[in-house]
Scaffold this active site. Sequence first.
Site, PDB file in Angstrom:
ATOM      1  N   ASP A   1       0.862  -1.176   0.000  1.00 25.11           N
ATOM      2  CA  ASP A   1       0.000   0.000   0.000  1.00 25.11           C
ATOM      3  C   ASP A   1       0.903   1.233   0.000  1.00 25.11           C
ATOM      4  O   ASP A   1       2.089   1.160   0.350  1.00 25.11           O
ATOM      5  CB  ASP A   1      -0.896  -0.053   1.242  1.00 25.11           C
ATOM      6  CG  ASP A   1      -1.811   1.150   1.345  1.00 25.11           C
ATOM      7  OD1 ASP A   1      -2.333   1.596   0.306  1.00 25.11           O
ATOM      8  OD2 ASP A   1      -1.990   1.659   2.467  1.00 25.11           O
TER       9      ASP A   1
ATOM     10  N   ASP B   1      -2.250  -0.207   5.789  1.00 23.33           N
ATOM     11  CA  ASP B   1      -2.639   0.396   7.065  1.00 23.33           C
ATOM     12  C   ASP B   1      -4.142   0.548   7.250  1.00 23.33           C
ATOM     13  O   ASP B   1      -4.611   0.682   8.388  1.00 23.33           O
ATOM     14  CB  ASP B   1      -2.008   1.790   7.183  1.00 23.33           C
ATOM     15  CG  ASP B   1      -2.627   2.786   6.208  1.00 23.33           C
ATOM     16  OD1 ASP B   1      -3.083   3.864   6.641  1.00 23.33           O
ATOM     17  OD2 ASP B   1      -2.663   2.498   4.996  1.00 23.33           O
TER      18      ASP B   1
ATOM     19  N   ASP C   1      -0.235   5.213   0.667  1.00 22.16           N
ATOM     20  CA  ASP C   1      -0.519   6.220   1.686  1.00 22.16           C
ATOM     21  C   ASP C   1      -0.704   5.567   3.053  1.00 22.16           C
ATOM     22  O   ASP C   1      -1.512   4.653   3.215  1.00 22.16           O
ATOM     23  CB  ASP C   1      -1.769   7.011   1.316  1.00 22.16           C
ATOM     24  CG  ASP C   1      -1.565   7.834   0.059  1.00 22.16           C
ATOM     25  OD1 ASP C   1      -1.100   8.971   0.168  1.00 22.16           O
ATOM     26  OD2 ASP C   1      -1.860   7.315  -1.040  1.00 22.16           O
TER      27      ASP C   1
END
Length: 264
Positions: free
Chosen positions: A33, A214, A35
Amino acid sequence: MHNQDQKDAVSSPIAAPQDAPPPPADDWALFLDVDGCLLDLAGTPDAVVVPDGLREQLEALQLRLGGALALVSGRTIATLDSLFAPSRFNAVGLHGVEQRRGGVESPTEHAPELDDVRKAATRLAAVYDGTVVEDKGRALALHWRRAPDAEPALLAFAAHSLEQLPGYRLQHGKQVVELYPGGSGDHPIDKGGAIAGLLDSPPFRGRLPVFAGDDLTDESGFEVVNARDGVSVLVGDRAPSAARHRLRDPAAVRGWLGVAHGAE
């Protein structure tokens, strides 16, 4: 064990994991991922910073893994290319709507049905100072990181707008909700499905799947990786999560990948 029991055992969320992941190995298929994982979150999507050395380290990892590295993001692939220019990585964009593997990219289309929603969202955002309407072409994200009081209004707007957008879904994230063409019925388009598809084709096929992310949008990816006995890594302390390992923050992720010292 019954098949459904096996699935539940693999994907059932648990409290935030504490164990750090193992160091990168040559047989990995690595999915990352962007961001909040590779990059620190910023007040607005345009304000993120790519740290010095990260792009070059990702290129080195990609070479080491025989090309089996992909960025997996809610951003468009075009935006990822802009962030990491001049590098171009295998990528999943818009939570699985866009994909690029080996330089071959899925076609993108304009979504005229989203035009009226985009205009209405811009008008609503003007009422709440600090809100951001992120235009992703085929998708639209509403951010309230700098305007927490706007959350109820933006969520209600997104839910109502969904009625005007056949085939679209709501994707919730950290202080953001997104309208995206995520499929319908029992076959949603998500990061997990995109990762599964890549794992069934070279250069990812036959390798140990590893995914770090996240946000809530990453949970489908964790489930796919867990089902294949891979390494799932939650960045941060969000709970519950299906991930089996944890790193504290993007700085720890970059350390884990060899960009800087200090990985957990």
